[in-house]
Design a protein around this motif. Sequence first.
Motif, PDB file in Angstrom:
ATOM      1  N   GLY A   1      -3.091 -47.146  11.658  1.00  0.00           N
ATOM      2  CA  GLY A   1      -1.672 -46.891  11.831  1.00  0.00           C
ATOM      3  C   GLY A   1      -1.303 -46.520  13.251  1.00  0.00           C
ATOM      4  N   ASP A   2       0.008 -46.376  13.469  1.00  0.00           N
ATOM      5  CA  ASP A   2       0.526 -46.013  14.779  1.00  0.00           C
ATOM      6  C   ASP A   2       0.438 -44.504  14.995  1.00  0.00           C
ATOM      7  OD1 ASP A   2       1.161 -48.684  15.219  1.00  0.00           O
ATOM      8  OD2 ASP A   2       3.142 -48.462  14.281  1.00  0.00           O
ATOM      9  N   HIS A   3       0.799 -44.082  16.210  1.00  0.00           N
ATOM     10  CA  HIS A   3       0.834 -42.668  16.576  1.00  0.00           C
ATOM     11  C   HIS A   3      -0.514 -41.982  16.329  1.00  0.00           C
ATOM     12  CE1 HIS A   3       5.140 -43.369  16.651  1.00  0.00           C
ATOM     13  NE2 HIS A   3       5.103 -43.738  15.397  1.00  0.00           N
TER      14      HIS A   3
ATOM     15  N   THR B   1      -1.991 -43.381   8.078  1.00  0.00           N
ATOM     16  CA  THR B   1      -1.258 -44.127   7.065  1.00  0.00           C
ATOM     17  C   THR B   1      -0.523 -45.282   7.719  1.00  0.00           C
ATOM     18  OG1 THR B   1       0.509 -43.985   5.407  1.00  0.00           O
ATOM     19  CG2 THR B   1       0.714 -42.563   7.323  1.00  0.00           C
ATOM     20  N   ARG B   2      -0.351 -46.368   6.966  1.00  0.00           N
ATOM     21  CA  ARG B   2       0.486 -47.476   7.422  1.00  0.00           C
ATOM     22  C   ARG B   2       1.887 -47.387   6.823  1.00  0.00           C
ATOM     23  NH1 ARG B   2      -2.718 -50.736  10.266  1.00  0.00           N
ATOM     24  NH2 ARG B   2      -4.932 -50.845   9.769  1.00  0.00           N
ATOM     25  N   ASP B   3       2.165 -46.298   6.144  1.00  0.00           N
ATOM     26  CA  ASP B   3       3.470 -46.052   5.547  1.00  0.00           C
ATOM     27  C   ASP B   3       4.382 -45.484   6.630  1.00  0.00           C
ATOM     28  OD1 ASP B   3       5.687 -44.965   4.222  1.00  0.00           O
ATOM     29  OD2 ASP B   3       4.524 -44.550   2.417  1.00  0.00           O
ATOM     30  N   GLU B   4       5.328 -46.301   7.106  1.00  0.00           N
ATOM     31  CA  GLU B   4       6.169 -45.895   8.224  1.00  0.00           C
ATOM     32  C   GLU B   4       7.052 -44.706   7.875  1.00  0.00           C
ATOM     33  OE1 GLU B   4       8.342 -49.202   9.702  1.00  0.00           O
ATOM     34  OE2 GLU B   4       6.556 -50.318  10.330  1.00  0.00           O
ATOM     35  N   ARG B   5       7.532 -44.628   6.640  1.00  0.00           N
ATOM     36  CA  ARG B   5       8.380 -43.505   6.248  1.00  0.00           C
ATOM     37  C   ARG B   5       7.596 -42.202   6.281  1.00  0.00           C
ATOM     38  NH1 ARG B   5      11.196 -44.167   0.724  1.00  0.00           N
ATOM     39  NH2 ARG B   5      11.800 -42.056   1.297  1.00  0.00           N
TER      40      ARG B   5
ATOM     41  N   ALA C   1       4.835 -41.607   8.034  1.00  0.00           N
ATOM     42  CA  ALA C   1       4.504 -41.295   9.424  1.00  0.00           C
ATOM     43  C   ALA C   1       5.704 -40.722  10.161  1.00  0.00           C
ATOM     44  CB  ALA C   1       3.994 -42.551  10.134  1.00  0.00           C
ATOM     45  N   ALA C   2       6.893 -41.275   9.915  1.00  0.00           N
ATOM     46  CA  ALA C   2       8.098 -40.779  10.571  1.00  0.00           C
ATOM     47  C   ALA C   2       8.401 -39.340  10.152  1.00  0.00           C
ATOM     48  CB  ALA C   2       9.279 -41.685  10.248  1.00  0.00           C
TER      49      ALA C   2
ATOM     50  N   GLY D   1       7.515 -41.111   1.053  1.00  0.00           N
ATOM     51  CA  GLY D   1       7.064 -42.393   1.573  1.00  0.00           C
ATOM     52  C   GLY D   1       6.868 -43.370   0.438  1.00  0.00           C
TER      53      GLY D   1
END
Length: 278
Positions: free
Chosen positions: A47-49, A14-18, A20-21, A207
């Motif tokens: 996305g990250d991670h 996902t590119r949704d940072e919330r 992913a966090a 998110g």
Amino acid sequence: MTTPPALLVAGIGTRDERHAAAFHAFVEELAIRHPDLPVAGGLTGPGDHPLSDAVTRLVGEGVNRFAVVPMTLIPAAPPRDGVAAALAQEAERHADASFTSARPLGPHPTLLSVLERRLDEALGNRPRLPSDRAETTVLLVGDGSPLPAANAEVHRAARLMWEGRGFAGVEVAFASLAAPDVASGLDRCARLGARRVLVLPYFLFAGGALERVRQQAEGWGLAHPEVEVVPADVIGPAKELADLVMDRYEEVADTAGRGGCADEAHAFAHPDAHADVR
């Protein structure tokens, strides 16, 4: 004594940072709760991670057996971005490692109980009469997928939510990619005579998708003041979710790295199956 396999928690990219966090905070909490077990997690697709970073870190620590728990409520996943494809890539990158995948999480009775609690919280957690539920309709909102089989799983969860819980009905809508959308789902509830609708997101973590669902529901409610629209919360990092992840881990931990090769796509098409990827 055989060293247990690592727990690899695999989330959908996902590119949704919330979102992913929240996913990574949940994985970190799992690691704290189980200090004697190697635990890592990552996301497939964009996305990250990424999941690959988690695998590389554990391989560097000497891990070569992975019991993988997919953090998804839906057994069906797009082949290119799903857990199966990500694990196949990791098996190619790390020839000496094995990856045994557990079943997805939903719709497990434990999670249905958490969702029921979210509905009670939305209604204020105050003493209520059985008639209150009989006068309330639930709109279960899934993420939405281009795969009909994935969307059908949300309908399955809705049926299980309705059975024996006393609500007037449980209808289905989707946040994106599938019909009906939230407004259309609320339209259907109103046509069926609902005067109070609980909008229940069928998501693991909060998110951007949750915010969109709430905005759409609020907008519809302003245009239809004759129907009370009440937002409910996501499953979230509940203790029951952590316990279910460990249950899924234990289901495959004894066979991780010892079974024969299997068709990973088959495991995700059939919720009662799991697969070993080398």
